[in-house]
Write a protein that holds these residues in place. Structure first.
Motif, PDB file in Angstrom:
ATOM      1  N   UNK A  50       0.671  -1.132   0.130  1.00  0.00           N
ATOM      2  CA  UNK A  50       0.006   0.086   0.022  1.00  0.00           C
ATOM      3  C   UNK A  50       0.973   1.209  -0.092  1.00  0.00           C
ATOM      4  N   UNK A  51       2.031   1.246   0.887  1.00  0.00           N
ATOM      5  CA  UNK A  51       2.963   2.330   0.717  1.00  0.00           C
ATOM      6  C   UNK A  51       3.477   2.639  -0.645  1.00  0.00           C
ATOM      7  N   UNK A  52       3.928   1.367  -1.027  1.00  0.00           N
ATOM      8  CA  UNK A  52       4.560   1.612  -2.473  1.00  0.00           C
ATOM      9  C   UNK A  52       3.431   2.263  -3.363  1.00  0.00           C
ATOM     10  N   UNK A  53       2.436   1.738  -3.623  1.00  0.00           N
ATOM     11  CA  UNK A  53       1.464   2.335  -4.559  1.00  0.00           C
ATOM     12  C   UNK A  53       0.762   3.569  -4.106  1.00  0.00           C
ATOM     13  N   UNK A  54       0.877   4.103  -3.117  1.00  0.00           N
ATOM     14  CA  UNK A  54       0.399   5.544  -2.769  1.00  0.00           C
ATOM     15  C   UNK A  54       1.385   6.458  -2.421  1.00  0.00           C
ATOM     16  N   UNK A  55       2.466   6.130  -2.179  1.00  0.00           N
ATOM     17  CA  UNK A  55       3.558   7.070  -2.003  1.00  0.00           C
ATOM     18  C   UNK A  55       3.689   7.868  -3.467  1.00  0.00           C
ATOM     19  N   UNK A  56       4.210   9.292  -3.118  1.00  0.00           N
ATOM     20  CA  UNK A  56       4.563   9.962  -4.095  1.00  0.00           C
ATOM     21  C   UNK A  56       5.774   9.785  -4.737  1.00  0.00           C
ATOM     22  N   UNK A  57       5.983   9.887  -5.906  1.00  0.00           N
ATOM     23  CA  UNK A  57       7.422   9.813  -6.685  1.00  0.00           C
ATOM     24  C   UNK A  57       8.621  10.495  -5.943  1.00  0.00           C
ATOM     25  N   UNK A 241      -2.886 -14.953  -8.214  1.00  0.00           N
ATOM     26  CA  UNK A 241      -4.167 -14.252  -8.579  1.00  0.00           C
ATOM     27  C   UNK A 241      -4.961 -13.783  -7.675  1.00  0.00           C
ATOM     28  N   UNK A 242      -4.821 -14.018  -6.345  1.00  0.00           N
ATOM     29  CA  UNK A 242      -5.019 -13.258  -5.219  1.00  0.00           C
ATOM     30  C   UNK A 242      -4.250 -12.092  -5.046  1.00  0.00           C
ATOM     31  N   UNK A 243      -3.009 -12.128  -5.230  1.00  0.00           N
ATOM     32  CA  UNK A 243      -2.349 -10.873  -4.872  1.00  0.00           C
ATOM     33  C   UNK A 243      -2.426  -9.989  -5.938  1.00  0.00           C
ATOM     34  N   UNK A 244      -2.798 -10.397  -7.190  1.00  0.00           N
ATOM     35  CA  UNK A 244      -2.905  -9.436  -8.249  1.00  0.00           C
ATOM     36  C   UNK A 244      -4.217  -8.662  -8.048  1.00  0.00           C
ATOM     37  N   UNK A 245      -5.266  -9.389  -7.768  1.00  0.00           N
ATOM     38  CA  UNK A 245      -6.500  -8.601  -7.342  1.00  0.00           C
ATOM     39  C   UNK A 245      -6.343  -7.699  -6.043  1.00  0.00           C
ATOM     40  N   UNK A 246      -5.544  -7.988  -5.274  1.00  0.00           N
ATOM     41  CA  UNK A 246      -5.415  -7.266  -4.124  1.00  0.00           C
ATOM     42  C   UNK A 246      -4.609  -5.752  -4.429  1.00  0.00           C
ATOM     43  N   UNK A 247      -3.522  -5.999  -5.401  1.00  0.00           N
ATOM     44  CA  UNK A 247      -2.823  -4.984  -5.696  1.00  0.00           C
ATOM     45  C   UNK A 247      -3.672  -4.080  -6.716  1.00  0.00           C
ATOM     46  N   UNK A 248      -4.486  -4.550  -7.430  1.00  0.00           N
ATOM     47  CA  UNK A 248      -5.324  -3.856  -8.346  1.00  0.00           C
ATOM     48  C   UNK A 248      -6.257  -3.111  -7.600  1.00  0.00           C
ATOM     49  N   UNK A 249      -6.969  -3.576  -6.687  1.00  0.00           N
ATOM     50  CA  UNK A 249      -7.736  -2.876  -5.676  1.00  0.00           C
ATOM     51  C   UNK A 249      -7.324  -1.677  -5.112  1.00  0.00           C
ATOM     52  N   UNK A 251      -4.646   0.009  -6.112  1.00  0.00           N
ATOM     53  CA  UNK A 251      -4.349   0.827  -7.326  1.00  0.00           C
ATOM     54  C   UNK A 251      -5.721   1.865  -7.459  1.00  0.00           C
ATOM     55  N   UNK A 252      -6.759   1.157  -7.527  1.00  0.00           N
ATOM     56  CA  UNK A 252      -8.140   1.964  -7.748  1.00  0.00           C
ATOM     57  C   UNK A 252      -8.406   2.487  -6.705  1.00  0.00           C
ATOM     58  N   UNK A 253      -7.694   2.683  -5.479  1.00  0.00           N
ATOM     59  CA  UNK A 253      -8.060   3.484  -4.427  1.00  0.00           C
ATOM     60  C   UNK A 253      -8.975   2.627  -3.308  1.00  0.00           C
ATOM     61  N   UNK A 254      -9.019   1.314  -3.565  1.00  0.00           N
ATOM     62  CA  UNK A 254      -9.830   0.647  -2.633  1.00  0.00           C
ATOM     63  C   UNK A 254      -9.210   0.335  -1.373  1.00  0.00           C
TER      64      UNK A 254
END
Length: 371
Positions: A50-57, A241-249, A251-254
Motif C-alpha cells: 500500500x505504501x509503495x502504491x500510494x507514495x509520491x514519486x 491471482x489473489x495478490x494481483x486482485x489485491x494490488x489492483x484494488x 491501485x483503484x483506491x480501494x
C-alpha cells in the motif's frame, strides 16, 4: 525359505503403514505450527504494498538547467555585451515509485514478528521430521514388494506427496524465500495421505508381468516428480491471482479488509509470484514431454503399440497441450497475467483429472493401478 521371505515382506508392509501414519501425525503438528506462524505474523503492520502504491514519486522527471552559454553581441556604442543564454534543459527520466513491477515482496508468513518466526522454524523442523518418516514409509513399501513403490494409486499418492515436500525443502535449502508455501503444502499433503490410507489403500502386491520393466522406474518416477513440481507452480499461480486482485484494488483506491490485507501483505508481489510459477512450469514442461515419450516406448515394448488412445494416454496428451498453450500464451502480448494464469490452473486441473478421474471413471490398459 519362501515362507520366511513372505513373513518378512508382510512385516515390512506393516512398518510402512506405521511410518506413513506417524508422518501424518507429525505433518499435523507442522500444520498447527504454520497456523501459529501466520497468526502471530498478523500482528505485524507491514503495509509495504500500500505504501509503495500510494507514495509520491521520490524523483520526478523534471528539467534541469544546464550551464550558461556566453554569447557576445555588438552594442550600440561599438562595444560588446555579454548575454547569458541558458543551455537547453537536460531531461532526467527516472523510475518513479508506484509501478506494479517495482512493488516489494512481503516479509513472509511470520511478518517480521519474532514469535511468528519461531513458530515458522518449528514448522519447518517438524516438516523435515515428517518427511523422513514419510520417506521411510515409501522405502519400506518398496522393499516389501521388491519393486518401485508406485504400482497403484495408494503408492503413487504417497510418493507424490513425498516428492512435493522434498521439492519444498529443496527450495528452502537453496535459500529461496518460499516459506509462505508451507501451510498450503502441508495441508495438501495431509489431504493426499488421508485419501491414500482410507479410500485408495491397496495391499502390497506384485505387478502384472507386462509391467515388469525398468521403464517403470523412468516413466512413473518422472510423472510423480513432474506432478509434484507442477503442484508447487499451481499454488504460486493461485496465490498470484489473489495478490494481483489485491494490488489492483489498491491501485483503484480501494481499501481491502484487515484480514485480507494482513495475508496479502506478507506474500511476495504479484510479479514475483508470476515469475516463480512460470519458471517452474517452463522447467518441468520438457520433462513432462519426455514422460509421455517414455510411456509410449514402454507401451511399445509391453503391448506392441506406441499409442492406443487409452484414456490415460489421451489425458496425458491433453495435459501436455494445456501446458504448451500456457507457455505459448506467455510469449504472446495479449495473453499474460491473469489470462495465462487461468490457463495454468486449467492445465493443472487436467493433470489432476488424468490421475484421479481417469483411474476411477474409465477402464483402460492403465487400470492395473486400481483404487
Amino acid at each position: 525359505m519362501n515362507l520366511l521371505a513372505a513373513q518378512t515382506n508382510e512385516q515390512l508392509a506393516h512398518i510402512s503403514n506405521y511410518l506413513v501414519y506417524s508422518a501424518m501425525a507429525v505433518y499435523t503438528l507442522a500444520f498447527f505450527a504454520h497456523c501459529a506462524e501466520w497468526t502471530f505474523g498478523s500482528r505485524s503492520k507491514v503495509a509495504r504494498t500500500a505504501a509503495a502504491l500510494t507514495s509520491k514519486p521520490a524523483e520526478e522527471s523534471v528539467p534541469a538547467q544546464g550551464p550558461a552559454v556566453s554569447v557576445r553581441s555588438a552594442s550600440a556604442d561599438g562595444g560588446t555585451a555579454v548575454l547569458e543564454k541558458p543551455a537547453p534543459p537536460k531531461i532526467i527520466t527516472r523510475s518513479a515509485s508506484g509501478r506494479r513491477g517495482d512493488l516489494p515482496d512481503g516479509p513472509g508468513a511470520a511478518g517480521g514478528d519474532a514469535q511468528g518466526d519461531m513458530y515458522g522454524r518449528i514448522a519447518i523442523s517438524l516438516t523435515v521430521l515428517a518427511f523422513l518418516l514419510h520417506f521411510g514409509g515409501v522405502l519400506t513399501r518398496s522393499l516389501s514388494v521388491q519393486r518401485a513403490p508406485w504400482g497403484n494409486m495408494y503408492e503413487f499418492s504417497t510418493a507424490f506427496s513425498m516428492v512435493a515436500v522434498a521439492a519444498y525443502l529443496g527450495f528452502l535449502i537453496a535459500k529461496k524465500n518460499i516459506r509462505w508455501i508451507g501451510l498450503p503444502l502441508v495441508t495438501t499433503v495431509l489431504l493426499d495421505l488421508g485419501l491414500a490410507v482410507t479410500v485408495l489403500y491397496t495391499d502390497s502386491d506384485q505387478l502384472v508381468p507386462a509391467l515388469h520393466s525398468y521403464w517403470l522406474w523412468i516413466h512413473v518416477s518422472l510423472a510423480i516428480i513432474c506432478g509434484a513440481l507442477l503442484y508447487v507452480g499451481f499454488v504460486a499461480t493461485l496465490l498470484y491471482l489473489f495478490r494481483d486482485f489485491y494490488e489492483t484494488k489498491l491501485l483503484a483506491g480501494g481499501k481491502p479488509g484487515k484480514v485480507r490485507t494482513s495475508i496479502m501483505e506478507r506474500l511476495p508481489s504479484a510479479s514475483s509470484l508470476d515469475k516463480f510459477a512460470y519458471r517452474i512450469n517452463a522447467a518441468v514442461f520438457p520433462f513432462w514431454t519426455f514422460t509421455i515419450v517414455a510411456g509410449a516406448i514402454w507401451a511399445g515394448e509391453a503391448w506392441g503399440r506406441y499409442w492406443g488412445w487409452d484414456p490415460k494416454e489421451v489425458w496425458s496428451f491433453i495435459t501436455w497441450v494445456a501446458y504448451a498453450a500456457y507457455l505459448h500464451a506467455r510469449a504472446t502480448a495479449g495473453w499474460k497475467g491473469r489470462k495465462a494464469a487461468c490457463l495454468a490452473l486449467l492445465a493443472f486441473a487436467c493433470y489432476l483429472f488424468n490421475y484421479y478421474g481417469v483411474n476411477i471413471l474409465f477402464n483402460g490398459m492403465h487400470s492395473y493401478a486400481g483404487v
